[in-house]
Write a protein that holds these residues in place. Structure first.
Motif, PDB file in Angstrom:
ATOM      1  N   ASP A 213     -11.150  -5.637 -29.237  1.00  0.00           N
ATOM      2  CA  ASP A 213     -10.478  -4.766 -28.264  1.00  0.00           C
ATOM      3  C   ASP A 213      -9.001  -4.600 -28.615  1.00  0.00           C
ATOM      4  O   ASP A 213      -8.428  -3.520 -28.423  1.00  0.00           O
ATOM      5  CB  ASP A 213     -10.614  -5.328 -26.854  1.00  0.00           C
ATOM      6  CG  ASP A 213     -12.059  -5.426 -26.394  1.00  0.00           C
ATOM      7  OD1 ASP A 213     -12.875  -4.594 -26.844  1.00  0.00           O
ATOM      8  OD2 ASP A 213     -12.371  -6.327 -25.595  1.00  0.00           O
ATOM      9  N   THR A 217      -6.828  -0.891 -30.172  1.00  0.00           N
ATOM     10  CA  THR A 217      -5.613  -0.216 -29.698  1.00  0.00           C
ATOM     11  C   THR A 217      -4.756   0.265 -30.855  1.00  0.00           C
ATOM     12  O   THR A 217      -4.009   1.236 -30.705  1.00  0.00           O
ATOM     13  CB  THR A 217      -4.771  -1.137 -28.797  1.00  0.00           C
ATOM     14  OG1 THR A 217      -4.281  -2.255 -29.539  1.00  0.00           O
ATOM     15  CG2 THR A 217      -5.573  -1.610 -27.602  1.00  0.00           C
ATOM     16  N   ASN A 223      -7.392   0.741 -23.359  1.00  0.00           N
ATOM     17  CA  ASN A 223      -7.763  -0.615 -22.977  1.00  0.00           C
ATOM     18  C   ASN A 223      -8.967  -0.528 -22.024  1.00  0.00           C
ATOM     19  O   ASN A 223      -8.803  -0.426 -20.817  1.00  0.00           O
ATOM     20  CB  ASN A 223      -6.571  -1.292 -22.298  1.00  0.00           C
ATOM     21  CG  ASN A 223      -6.840  -2.713 -21.863  1.00  0.00           C
ATOM     22  OD1 ASN A 223      -7.961  -3.180 -21.837  1.00  0.00           O
ATOM     23  ND2 ASN A 223      -5.777  -3.409 -21.508  1.00  0.00           N
ATOM     24  N   GLY A 224     -10.145  -0.509 -22.604  1.00  0.00           N
ATOM     25  CA  GLY A 224     -11.353  -0.365 -21.786  1.00  0.00           C
ATOM     26  C   GLY A 224     -11.625   1.077 -21.400  1.00  0.00           C
ATOM     27  O   GLY A 224     -12.694   1.618 -21.662  1.00  0.00           O
ATOM     28  N   TRP A 225     -10.643   1.701 -20.770  1.00  0.00           N
ATOM     29  CA  TRP A 225     -10.712   3.109 -20.382  1.00  0.00           C
ATOM     30  C   TRP A 225      -9.421   3.797 -20.793  1.00  0.00           C
ATOM     31  O   TRP A 225      -8.392   3.146 -21.010  1.00  0.00           O
ATOM     32  CB  TRP A 225     -10.897   3.245 -18.869  1.00  0.00           C
ATOM     33  CG  TRP A 225     -12.249   2.827 -18.356  1.00  0.00           C
ATOM     34  CD1 TRP A 225     -12.792   1.585 -18.392  1.00  0.00           C
ATOM     35  CD2 TRP A 225     -13.217   3.672 -17.725  1.00  0.00           C
ATOM     36  NE1 TRP A 225     -14.040   1.582 -17.824  1.00  0.00           N
ATOM     37  CE2 TRP A 225     -14.328   2.853 -17.401  1.00  0.00           C
ATOM     38  CE3 TRP A 225     -13.253   5.022 -17.384  1.00  0.00           C
ATOM     39  CZ2 TRP A 225     -15.465   3.352 -16.762  1.00  0.00           C
ATOM     40  CZ3 TRP A 225     -14.390   5.527 -16.751  1.00  0.00           C
ATOM     41  CH2 TRP A 225     -15.470   4.693 -16.445  1.00  0.00           C
ATOM     42  N   GLN A 226      -9.471   5.120 -20.869  1.00  0.00           N
ATOM     43  CA  GLN A 226      -8.262   5.900 -21.138  1.00  0.00           C
ATOM     44  C   GLN A 226      -8.449   7.311 -20.600  1.00  0.00           C
ATOM     45  O   GLN A 226      -9.569   7.734 -20.288  1.00  0.00           O
ATOM     46  CB  GLN A 226      -7.955   5.925 -22.632  1.00  0.00           C
ATOM     47  CG  GLN A 226      -8.951   6.688 -23.487  1.00  0.00           C
ATOM     48  CD  GLN A 226      -8.711   6.476 -24.967  1.00  0.00           C
ATOM     49  OE1 GLN A 226      -8.911   5.378 -25.500  1.00  0.00           O
ATOM     50  NE2 GLN A 226      -8.258   7.528 -25.656  1.00  0.00           N
ATOM     51  N   ALA A 328      -4.265  -7.436 -17.785  1.00  0.00           N
ATOM     52  CA  ALA A 328      -4.393  -6.717 -16.513  1.00  0.00           C
ATOM     53  C   ALA A 328      -3.369  -7.208 -15.497  1.00  0.00           C
ATOM     54  O   ALA A 328      -3.429  -6.860 -14.324  1.00  0.00           O
ATOM     55  CB  ALA A 328      -5.800  -6.906 -15.951  1.00  0.00           C
ATOM     56  N   SER A 438      -2.286  -0.590 -21.019  1.00  0.00           N
ATOM     57  CA  SER A 438      -2.996  -1.073 -19.831  1.00  0.00           C
ATOM     58  C   SER A 438      -4.281  -0.288 -19.593  1.00  0.00           C
ATOM     59  O   SER A 438      -4.475   0.807 -20.131  1.00  0.00           O
ATOM     60  CB  SER A 438      -2.091  -0.954 -18.596  1.00  0.00           C
ATOM     61  OG  SER A 438      -0.953  -1.767 -18.723  1.00  0.00           O
ATOM     62  N   ASN A 439      -5.154  -0.851 -18.787  1.00  0.00           N
ATOM     63  CA  ASN A 439      -6.403  -0.191 -18.400  1.00  0.00           C
ATOM     64  C   ASN A 439      -6.154   0.613 -17.126  1.00  0.00           C
ATOM     65  O   ASN A 439      -5.945   0.039 -16.058  1.00  0.00           O
ATOM     66  CB  ASN A 439      -7.493  -1.235 -18.157  1.00  0.00           C
ATOM     67  CG  ASN A 439      -8.851  -0.610 -17.875  1.00  0.00           C
ATOM     68  OD1 ASN A 439      -8.954   0.554 -17.499  1.00  0.00           O
ATOM     69  ND2 ASN A 439      -9.909  -1.385 -18.042  1.00  0.00           N
ATOM     70  N   LEU A 442      -8.906   0.090 -13.803  1.00  0.00           N
ATOM     71  CA  LEU A 442      -9.294  -1.172 -13.170  1.00  0.00           C
ATOM     72  C   LEU A 442      -9.459  -1.057 -11.660  1.00  0.00           C
ATOM     73  O   LEU A 442     -10.432  -1.551 -11.085  1.00  0.00           O
ATOM     74  CB  LEU A 442      -8.255  -2.255 -13.487  1.00  0.00           C
ATOM     75  CG  LEU A 442      -8.427  -3.002 -14.806  1.00  0.00           C
ATOM     76  CD1 LEU A 442      -7.338  -4.049 -14.953  1.00  0.00           C
ATOM     77  CD2 LEU A 442      -9.796  -3.652 -14.889  1.00  0.00           C
TER      78      LEU A 442
END
Length: 505
Positions: A213, A217, A223-226, A328, A438-439, A442
């Motif tokens: 992960d 980047t 980060n997980g989602w964008q 997070a 950042s995600n 969340l």
């Protein structure tokens, strides 16, 4: 694990489990803690009983730790949810909130902390938690977790300075993924330790795949989602994701990371760098610091390949390509079992423990030990007298898993005499925080009903598919097709629900 079995049957009570470290007139709080360092390092030194008694006396509770290996944490916690009456009072969870936790929260498995933690007089430390982080741990209006606060810029790359200098692959100020590749290749094939044996591998890697992960980047992945064209999307739907995974597969195919990484348990994390097998460590930057401390410790002195009279060093580099993974604002959290903490008095005993662990006295005890044994005071500064792998003796490393670090990591800093390790770490944190991604989803994932029901299974499947592709078990076409099936099997509905929640904010 006999102790763990016995503890699970007790729950929070006032008079059971009496012993040398317990007071029958106060509540006993069972506390599941993540075993990251190996069982012998959790709290097994000569002063282990004394330390637990000191914690209990200060917090006015009896503390009963239950150590859970990190590799079995998810399964153990799932069992707690299936048998809530046998759950410890406080349960530790890794990472961020998952669909399984959300589903359990919706059926009342956890205490609603909103009714308690914002009382600044009773819980001055817990009441100072970030409202944004609290929102990420809120399900149907109920705050179900106490976060373990982390600095935003904690993740990044660290590497052996002496190996890099010897081979001429020191990373420049604005390193690219290709610069990292060249370093990993040199560390693998150009005999960085000079022993004439093919016994090194570029980067450390275990079954914990959060490393991937971070690497993603570097290629523009989120980060997980964008956000993609104004819409929140999981990163595995983007072109940048596939570019990053192809890069990781290249590292694997060329032997620049351990071929057996999926079989290496996470409690061996950093062992490769410490033993001289690897020279690059990608994870938390304080992990790189601890490897450096290991190199310099008297009992594990590791000479530099440049000058064998000096210890090897780690460079806490941080972001690559101007990007790294942000935390997070927390990494892991604690839930309180509604089944065992079934009265306000029991709940308050557990929260009193979690709150007072953030006081200066407890931060020092759980991280630096007992004055005169593990440290001495030089005026107002604490001077560590035990350099065995960490600030507190290696027998007690796991005690830091009790700490929420609230109201902030800055408030959790104790006046330790700053050494070169801490200075390098803090500088790396500050630098990485400017580049940390950042995600953005969340706070909205917890509002997705489909994610609560099916998100865990989907996420594990996606990770497994990534591993299979990297290791060559499936082709690129099969990988893409399988991810498309994840979407049609239900993840598209999660995307819709997340974006509806975002647009309704």
């Amino acid at each position: 694990m006999l102790l763990a079995t016995a503890v699970l049957l007790c729950g929070c009570s006032k008079d059971d489990q009496s012993g040398t470290n317990e007071n029958k007139d106060r509540y006993t709080v069972t506390f599941s803690l993540i075993d990251l360092y190996g069982e012998e390092r959790n709290n097994n030194g000569d002063n282990s009983d004394r330390i637990l008694k000191m914690i209990g006396d200060y917090c006015d509770v009896n503390v009963k730790p239950v150590w859970v290996p990190n590799d079995t944490l998810a399964d153990r916690n799932s069992n707690y949810l299936l048998s809530p009456g046998q759950s410890p009072d406080i349960v530790s969870w890794g990472g961020t909130i998952t669909g399984e936790v959300i589903s359990a929260a919706k059926v009342g498995a956890f205490v609603d902390l909103n009714d308690y933690v914002w009382d600044v007089e009773k819980y001055p430390n817990l009441a100072g938690m970030s409202k944004d982080v609290a929102a990420n741990l809120t399900v149907n209006g109920k705050l179900i977790g106490i976060p373990r606060t982390r600095v935003i810029g904690r993740e990044g790359l660290s590497y052996r300075q002496d190996w890099a200098e010897k081979l001429g692959v020191t990373l420049p100020e604005n390193a690219t993924p290709e610069d990292v590749y060249k370093m990993l290749y040199a560390f693998t094939y150009q005999d960085p330790d000079g022993n004439g044996i093919d016994d090194t591998i570029g980067m450390e890697m275990t079954s914990y795949t959060g490393v991937f992960d971070i690497i993603q980047t570097w290629f523009g992945c989120g980060n997980g989602w964008q956000f993609v064209d104004g819409r929140l999307m999981p990163v595995w739907t983007t072109d940048e994701y596939f570019e990053a995974v192809d890069y990781i597969k290249r590292l694997y195919d060329e032997g620049l990371m351990p071929k057996d990484f999926a079989l290496r348990p996470t409690d061996t994390w950093s062992n490769g760098c410490k033993s001289g097998e690897n020279g690059v460590f990608i994870d938390v930057l304080d992990g790189g610091k601890r490897i450096w401390q290991f190199f310099e410790a008297e009992e594990s002195f590791t000479p530099s390949v440049i000058d064998n009279t000096k210890a090897a060093e780690m460079v806490l580099y941080g972001a690559v390509n101007g990007r790294t993974l942000a935390t997070a604002g927390y990494n892991g959290f604690f839930t309180l079992s509604a089944a065992t903490l079934d009265t306000p008095e029991k709940i308050e005993a557990a929260l009193r423990l979690l709150d007072k662990l953030n006081d200066r006295e407890m931060l020092i005890l759980t991280q630096y030990g007992i004055e005169g044994i593990h440290y001495v005071m030089d005026g107002e500064l604490l001077v560590d007298t035990d350099k065995n792998d960490s600030s507190l003796s290696g027998d007690y490393l796991g005690l830091n898993q009790m700490l929420p670090y609230l109201p902030s990591t800055e408030a959790a800093v104790v006046p330790v005499l700053e050494d070169k390790f801490s200075k390098a770490q803090n500088e790396a944190y500050t630098k990485a925080s400017h580049y940390a991604i950042s995600n953005p989803a969340l706070a909205y994932l917890v509002q997705s009903g489909t994610y609560a029901l099916e998100g865990d299974g989907f996420d594990k499947n996606i990770q497994n598919l990534r591993n299979k592709y990297i290791c060559g078990a499936i082709t690129k076409e099969e990988f893409v097709s399988a991810l498309h099936k994840v979407r049609t099997d239900g993840y598209d509905q999660i995307i819709i629900e997340v974006n509806n929640a975002y647009n309704a904010k």
